[in-house]
Design an enzyme around this catalytic site. Structure first.
Site, PDB file in Angstrom:
ATOM      1  N   LYS A 122      -0.145  71.562  41.968  1.00  0.00           N
ATOM      2  CA  LYS A 122      -0.233  72.845  41.247  1.00  0.00           C
ATOM      3  C   LYS A 122      -1.430  73.664  41.724  1.00  0.00           C
ATOM      4  O   LYS A 122      -1.350  74.893  41.796  1.00  0.00           O
ATOM      5  CB  LYS A 122      -0.265  72.617  39.727  1.00  0.00           C
ATOM      6  N   LYS A 150      10.927  73.159  35.132  1.00  0.00           N
ATOM      7  CA  LYS A 150      11.083  74.403  34.364  1.00  0.00           C
ATOM      8  C   LYS A 150      10.460  75.587  35.072  1.00  0.00           C
ATOM      9  O   LYS A 150      10.980  76.685  35.062  1.00  0.00           O
ATOM     10  CB  LYS A 150      10.292  74.342  33.047  1.00  0.00           C
ATOM     11  N   LYS A 207      11.452  67.653  42.624  1.00  0.00           N
ATOM     12  CA  LYS A 207      12.061  67.419  41.309  1.00  0.00           C
ATOM     13  C   LYS A 207      12.432  68.737  40.657  1.00  0.00           C
ATOM     14  O   LYS A 207      11.794  69.771  40.906  1.00  0.00           O
ATOM     15  CB  LYS A 207      11.136  66.598  40.410  1.00  0.00           C
TER      16      LYS A 207
HETATM   17  N1  AQP Z   1      13.202  66.549  37.044  1.00  0.00           N
HETATM   18  C1  AQP Z   1      12.971  65.708  36.047  1.00  0.00           C
HETATM   19  N2  AQP Z   1      13.699  64.573  35.919  1.00  0.00           N
HETATM   20  C2  AQP Z   1      13.486  63.708  34.884  1.00  0.00           C
HETATM   21  N3  AQP Z   1      12.539  63.913  33.932  1.00  0.00           N
HETATM   22  C3  AQP Z   1      11.795  65.026  34.021  1.00  0.00           C
HETATM   23  N4  AQP Z   1      10.806  65.531  33.254  1.00  0.00           N
HETATM   24  C4  AQP Z   1      10.387  66.714  33.786  1.00  0.00           C
HETATM   25  N5  AQP Z   1      11.092  67.008  34.894  1.00  0.00           N
HETATM   26  C5  AQP Z   1      11.973  65.975  35.072  1.00  0.00           C
HETATM   27  C6  AQP Z   1      10.291  64.907  32.038  1.00  0.00           C
HETATM   28  O1  AQP Z   1      10.392  65.841  30.983  1.00  0.00           O
HETATM   29  C7  AQP Z   1       9.350  65.560  30.028  1.00  0.00           C
HETATM   30  C8  AQP Z   1       8.675  66.828  29.608  1.00  0.00           C
HETATM   31  O2  AQP Z   1       8.025  67.402  30.733  1.00  0.00           O
HETATM   32  P1  AQP Z   1       6.818  68.382  30.519  1.00  0.00           P
HETATM   33  O3  AQP Z   1       7.265  69.575  29.788  1.00  0.00           O
HETATM   34  O4  AQP Z   1       5.696  67.657  29.900  1.00  0.00           O
HETATM   35  O5  AQP Z   1       6.324  68.802  31.938  1.00  0.00           O
HETATM   36  P2  AQP Z   1       6.716  68.375  33.375  1.00  0.00           P
HETATM   37  O6  AQP Z   1       6.876  66.906  33.522  1.00  0.00           O
HETATM   38  O7  AQP Z   1       5.725  68.996  34.299  1.00  0.00           O
HETATM   39  O8  AQP Z   1       8.152  69.070  33.454  1.00  0.00           O
HETATM   40  P3  AQP Z   1       8.577  70.376  34.221  1.00  0.00           P
HETATM   41  O9  AQP Z   1       9.926  70.748  33.770  1.00  0.00           O
HETATM   42  O10 AQP Z   1       8.364  70.175  35.680  1.00  0.00           O
HETATM   43  O11 AQP Z   1       7.543  71.444  33.646  1.00  0.00           O
HETATM   44  P4  AQP Z   1       6.569  72.416  34.442  1.00  0.00           P
HETATM   45  O12 AQP Z   1       7.430  73.180  35.369  1.00  0.00           O
HETATM   46  O13 AQP Z   1       5.932  73.239  33.383  1.00  0.00           O
HETATM   47  O14 AQP Z   1       5.565  71.565  35.169  1.00  0.00           O
HETATM   48  C9  AQP Z   1       8.397  64.574  30.692  1.00  0.00           C
HETATM   49  O15 AQP Z   1       8.617  63.283  30.146  1.00  0.00           O
HETATM   50  C10 AQP Z   1       8.795  64.618  32.135  1.00  0.00           C
HETATM   51  O16 AQP Z   1       8.543  63.397  32.796  1.00  0.00           O
END
Ligand code: AQP
Length: 328
Positions: free
Chosen positions: A110, A196, A193
């Site tokens: 990031k 969001k 991966k």
């Molecule tokens: N691609 C993924 N596959 C499986 N699990 C996933 N998680 C996120 N992406 C995947 C799981 O979702 C939970 C919540 O995630 P988070 O909101 O804490 O942030 P993150 O892991 O950083 O998810 P994002 O969607 O990628 O958010 P941004 O874009 O804001 O960084 C966690 O348990 C995560 O493992």
């Protein structure tokens, strides 16, 4: 009954990976010992529009209810409503080392994206706030997607260090990572991966996407040119991702076992799209029903914060005492 804690950031529209890797499992395994937070303080590591953040926080909580978390049973709260979180984070920031935080893959990724512009100090210290989220609830199990494995390891290291410096204070948690669906990949860039906040609208299935959009995104998913349907995430990431999504949404334990049903990519894509649409339909219906009564979500969150504080305040008091802070 095992104490469980796991949270979600209101950083965008919830995507299929969040649902398969985390939320769905929270719903399946919920008990009165489960705590689930919308971690809005984490979202502040990157500057955001305040009105959008507020709206996303409510939307995320509404989605957790729509997915099936039962607030009469389990605890759903907003992180900033529980002031023990940032207080505990400071104690843990002083327990983690700078080197440990700089080694976190998510920080490296990031901060590389923001290089040349503004990188907040919060982006670096974020894992200690996450450790606080977990340790404040004496959580034994943290069900997360595979991307959070490293943060969980750091939480365990910091908790153990604190315990050995100041006496037993924290329960040492373990990560609960799903066998299928723990890392759903971006449909357009299947070596990344699904996320969001990734700038990949065609590669990300949002859980509230219209069926026609889900179908279009999956049918246009990047695969490869050898034409063979085989589960091999290293050499065939796109096809393997589709098999993983199909397995996770149809309750099949082994994605590789689905490959022999397909000779071509077209039918695999069509079945995957149909399975995802069917899988998300009940969540979407319930989400739209809840939209008619936004006051309900607000009430749930107020009650959830009060319940969360009864646990978090006790653990914070224990940590403050052990570290040597004078009781007030
Ligand atoms: N691609 C993924 N596959 C499986 N699990 C996933 N998680 C996120 N992406 C995947 C799981 O979702 C939970 C919540 O995630 P988070 O909101 O804490 O942030 P993150 O892991 O950083 O998810 P994002 O969607 O990628 O958010 P941004 O874009 O804001 O960084 C966690 O348990 C995560 O493992």
């Amino acid at each position: 009954m095992v104490r469980v804690l796991s949270c979600l950031q209101p950083t965008g529209e919830i995507q299929l990976g969040n649902y398969l890797g985390a939320i769905r499992r929270w719903v399946q395994d919920q008990t009165p010992q489960s705590f689930h937070g919308v971690v809005d303080l984490h979202a502040l590591t990157i500057p955001r529009d305040p009105a959008v953040l507020r709206a996303k926080t409510l939307e995320t909580a509404q989605l957790l209810l729509a997915a099936g978390l039962d607030p009469n049973y389990t605890t759903i709260f907003v992180q900033s409503h529980v002031p023990e979180h940032p207080q505990m984070a400071w104690l843990l920031e002083c327990t983690a080392s700078l080197g440990e935080l700089e080694r976190m893959t998510q920080f490296k990724d990031k901060s590389a994206k923001t290089e040349g512009s503004f990188t907040s100090a919060g982006l670096l210290t974020y894992p200690t706030l996450m450790a606080a989220d977990i340790l404040l609830y004496d959580a034994e199990l943290v069900p997360v997607g595979d991307d959070q494995r490293q943060h969980l390891e750091l939480t365990r290291d910091v908790a153990q260090r604190f315990n050995s410096r100041y006496g037993t204070t924290f329960v040492i948690p373990r990560a609960g990572i799903a066998k299928v669906g723990a890392r759903i990949m971006d449909l357009q860039e299947p070596t990344n991966k699904m996320s969001k906040s990734a700038d990949s609208p065609q590669g990300t299935v949002k859980v509230l996407d219209e069926p026609k959009d889900i179908e279009r995104k999956i049918k246009r998913a990047v695969t490869d040119t050898d034409g063979e349907v085989r589960f091999d995430p290293v050499t065939k990431p796109g096809v393997s991702n589709l098999l993983s999504i199909l397995a996770a949404t149809t309750g099949v334990a082994d994605p590789a076992s689905l490959a022999h049903n397909y000779q071509q990519y077209g039918p695999l894509k069509a079945d995957t799209a149909a399975a995802v649409i069917e899988f998300l339909a009940p969540l979407q219906k319930r989400y739209h029903e809840l939209s008619d009564d936004p006051g309900h979500v607000t009430q749930v969150l107020a009650a959830g914060a009060a319940k969360a504080r009864t646990v978090a305040s006790v653990v914070l008091a224990r940590a403050k005492l052990n570290v040597g802070l004078l009781p007030g």
